[in-house]
Every structure is written in C-alpha cells, then in structure tokens.
Design a protein around this motif. Structure first.
Motif, PDB file in Angstrom:
ATOM      1  N   GLU A   7       0.835  -1.210   0.000  1.00 51.54           N
ATOM      2  CA  GLU A   7       0.000   0.000   0.000  1.00 51.54           C
ATOM      3  C   GLU A   7       0.863   1.251   0.000  1.00 51.54           C
ATOM      4  O   GLU A   7       0.580   2.227  -0.719  1.00 51.54           O
ATOM      5  CB  GLU A   7      -0.909  -0.021   1.224  1.00 51.54           C
ATOM      6  N   LEU A   8       1.924   1.237   0.796  1.00 53.05           N
ATOM      7  CA  LEU A   8       2.856   2.362   0.856  1.00 53.05           C
ATOM      8  C   LEU A   8       3.481   2.628  -0.509  1.00 53.05           C
ATOM      9  O   LEU A   8       3.550   3.766  -0.981  1.00 53.05           O
ATOM     10  CB  LEU A   8       3.940   2.078   1.894  1.00 53.05           C
ATOM     11  N   TYR A  12       3.165   5.823  -2.986  1.00 51.04           N
ATOM     12  CA  TYR A  12       4.387   6.546  -3.332  1.00 51.04           C
ATOM     13  C   TYR A  12       4.514   6.697  -4.847  1.00 51.04           C
ATOM     14  O   TYR A  12       4.902   7.761  -5.341  1.00 51.04           O
ATOM     15  CB  TYR A  12       5.584   5.789  -2.773  1.00 51.04           C
ATOM     16  N   TYR A  13       4.167   5.656  -5.570  1.00 53.81           N
ATOM     17  CA  TYR A  13       4.246   5.738  -7.028  1.00 53.81           C
ATOM     18  C   TYR A  13       3.287   6.791  -7.566  1.00 53.81           C
ATOM     19  O   TYR A  13       3.681   7.688  -8.340  1.00 53.81           O
ATOM     20  CB  TYR A  13       3.954   4.396  -7.674  1.00 53.81           C
ATOM     21  N   GLY A  57      10.203   0.011   2.468  1.00 48.39           N
ATOM     22  CA  GLY A  57      10.009   1.449   2.376  1.00 48.39           C
ATOM     23  C   GLY A  57       9.506   1.845   1.004  1.00 48.39           C
ATOM     24  O   GLY A  57       9.240   0.996   0.144  1.00 48.39           O
ATOM     25  N   PRO A  58       9.348   3.134   0.760  1.00 45.22           N
ATOM     26  CA  PRO A  58       8.796   3.593  -0.517  1.00 45.22           C
ATOM     27  C   PRO A  58       9.693   3.232  -1.692  1.00 45.22           C
ATOM     28  O   PRO A  58      10.895   3.492  -1.682  1.00 45.22           O
ATOM     29  CB  PRO A  58       8.705   5.113  -0.327  1.00 45.22           C
ATOM     30  N   GLY A  59       9.118   2.613  -2.667  1.00 46.35           N
ATOM     31  CA  GLY A  59       9.847   2.220  -3.870  1.00 46.35           C
ATOM     32  C   GLY A  59       8.919   1.469  -4.801  1.00 46.35           C
ATOM     33  O   GLY A  59       7.828   1.057  -4.409  1.00 46.35           O
ATOM     34  N   GLU A  86      12.273   9.651   1.535  1.00 45.68           N
ATOM     35  CA  GLU A  86      11.320   9.508   2.636  1.00 45.68           C
ATOM     36  C   GLU A  86       9.903   9.791   2.144  1.00 45.68           C
ATOM     37  O   GLU A  86       9.683  10.669   1.314  1.00 45.68           O
ATOM     38  CB  GLU A  86      11.670  10.463   3.772  1.00 45.68           C
ATOM     39  N   TYR A  87       8.974   9.019   2.695  1.00 42.14           N
ATOM     40  CA  TYR A  87       7.565   9.197   2.314  1.00 42.14           C
ATOM     41  C   TYR A  87       6.690   8.639   3.431  1.00 42.14           C
ATOM     42  O   TYR A  87       6.899   7.507   3.889  1.00 42.14           O
ATOM     43  CB  TYR A  87       7.276   8.466   1.002  1.00 42.14           C
TER      44      TYR A  87
END
Length: 311
Positions: A7-8, A12-13, A57-59, A86-87
C-alpha cells in the motif's frame, strides 16, 4: 492497523514517482509496467515490524521492453534515484544484497533472474525444473499499471499454478517423499535411537507436506520462512495445518508418539483431498501407492517416465 508495504509503495508511485517520470518520459511511461513484485515480505503481504529491517520502504519497479530500456532505461533510473527517499514517515532501507528489487529494469531480465527464462517456459520439463518459491516470488505483489501489457502477459501465463501435468508430477513427488520421510523413516530412526536423524526426516516431511498443501490449492509455495504464514486462508488440506505446526514445534525425544500420530493425520488429510480432486484411486493410509496413482494420470510421456520422487 499499520500500513502494509505494498500500500505504501502504491501510494508513493502515484503521488511521487508517476508525476515526475511521466513529465520527463511520457512515451516510455505510457508503455511501461509499474508495480511491486519480487523478493520481500511486502510483496507477499506478510510484512510486519520485524521484516522492516531491510529492503522496506517507498519504492517501486518499472519494467520496460528491450527497446524502451535501451533508449531510456539509464536515464529513467537516474531520475528514479533522485526521487525523495522519505515518504509518509518511511525511508527505504536497501540491503543491496539482491538484484532487481526496485527501480528500472527490463521485463525479460526480471523473469530471467527468477525462473531462468525471459517469459513463460516453453516446455513442461522447463516448468518442472523451476522451484515453486521462485514462481511465487516473480508473481507476487501487484502491477499498478501496464501500458504495453508485456509484463502482465508473462505474469498471467505463470499463474495461478503449474500446468496440470507438472502439478501432478510434483504432487506425486510430494506424496512419495511424505511416505518415505514421515510415515516410514521417522519411526524407524526413532526405533534406532537416532533422534537427530529423525529430525531431518521430519524436516523433509514438513517441506513436502506444505508444498503439497499449496499445490492442492493451485498455488506456488513461497520461500521457506513464509510457508506457514502464507498458508493461512488456504482451503484444500487445511485440516492438516494444525498438525504440521505441532510437528514443527514438538521435540523428537520427548514427543515421538505424538509426532507419529500427527504425521498420520497429515497423511490422511492429504489423501482425502487427493481423492476429492480425483487424483488417486489407491487404497489405504500409506501415501506411496497414492503417489503412483497420481503418476498414472500424467499424460506427457516425458514427465510420466520420471522417477516418482523427481520434481
């Protein structure tokens, strides 16, 4: 409820990555596949506080055709590398131990890395040689967008499970291994006073039984540390799961009789499901005859003559 990694990464995308990448590479992004798939508990939806120690993490992944990668792949990777680290309070912790985790890559390279070929295997024997957890890995996660459709066509060709003759061959091998390691060798090793050898037999039995459970649900078994966690919610042979968990935790020295009883309960659950799916006409509680009955249903001549435990 804490946010899951998938979900993160999706957020982020769409909020961070897509606007910048589409601004700079509109044509290529219109053809690209974007999502998160591959190694990592977040791709399986099994991430938690403990699993966030690395590669979390975000990616996201950007999968390109050969043509688009040759033209713009390096430039797109440079842009990806300077996106915010960071997100939503998370910062990606890359271990740099595994290739093709996130970033820009060729579609063919992604699949070749996990299954040894750039797309759907073209023979049943090649299918047979691919380990289940690699197929679980490269079909995990989610594809957020796929303009060209190339990545998704391969993904859909690999799902939901092996071609039926390959699934049958693997089920036969799992039944034979369960019979040999659990029903036969475990009690013999205990009678010989070899609890350490018996523990190895139990490990073989557990691996084979869990693999059978996934295959009976037309699913690929994930990497070994996620086998039990990923089995939650599976229906076929689910009555074996409590016994398998107990076997994994009991002591060979102290609980030998209980382990032997649980092995027979697991075997019984497997046989019942094999019969429900019409895969065995063999009789009795010992799994080996059922393995040969499964083998008899394989139509492919090359697979049908392999050793019963091959696969």
């Amino acid at each position: 409820m804490q946010m899951k990694g998938l979900e993160l990464c999706r957020s982020y995308y769409y909020e961070v990555g897509k606007p910048e990448l589409e601004r700079l590479f509109p044509a290529e992004m219109g053809r690209a596949a974007v999502g998160l798939s591959g190694q990592g508990s977040d791709c399986l939806g099994l991430d938690d506080e403990v699993s966030r120690d690395h590669d979390f993490g975000p990616g996201f992944c950007i999968w390109l055709s050969d043509e688009d990668y040759d033209k713009k792949g390096a430039a797109m990777q440079r842009v990806y590398d300077i996106l915010p680290k960071e997100y939503m309070g998370f910062e990606r912790k890359d271990s740099h131990k595994g290739a093709l985790r996130v970033g820009v890559m060729r579609t063919k390279d992604f699949y070749r890395y996990y299954i040894g070929c750039p797309g759907v295997p073209d023979t049943l024997m090649r299918w047979l040689r691919i380990q289940e957890h690699f197929l679980a890995t490269c079909t995990s996660g989610e594809v957020f967008e796929d303009g060209l459709g190339e990545f998704t066509r391969v993904r859909e060709g690999l799902l939901p499970c092996y071609p039926e003759d390959v699934r049958l061959k693997k089920l036969a091998a799992r039944a034979a291994t369960m019979a040999q390691s659990g029903q036969y060798n475990y009690p013999r090793l205990m009678r010989r006073g070899d609890p350490s050898g018996a523990r190895l037999a139990l490990a073989e039995f557990l691996n084979a039984a869990l693999s059978m459970l996934y295959l009976l649900n037309f699913r690929y078994e994930p990497f070994y540390k996620w086998q039990f966690a990923g089995a939650q919610g599976l229906v076929a042979m689910s009555d074996a799961l409590p016994y398998l968990r107990e076997i994994a935790c009991l002591s060979t020295r102290r609980d030998a009789g209980q382990i032997a009883s649980h092995i027979e309960n697991v075997a019984g659950a497997a046989i019942r499901e094999l019969k429900l799916q019409g895969l065995t006409e063999a009789q009795g509680d010992y799994l080996e005859p059922h393995a040969y009955s499964i083998m008899s249903k394989i139509e492919d001549p090359e697979l049908g003559v392999l050793h019963v435990m091959e696969g």
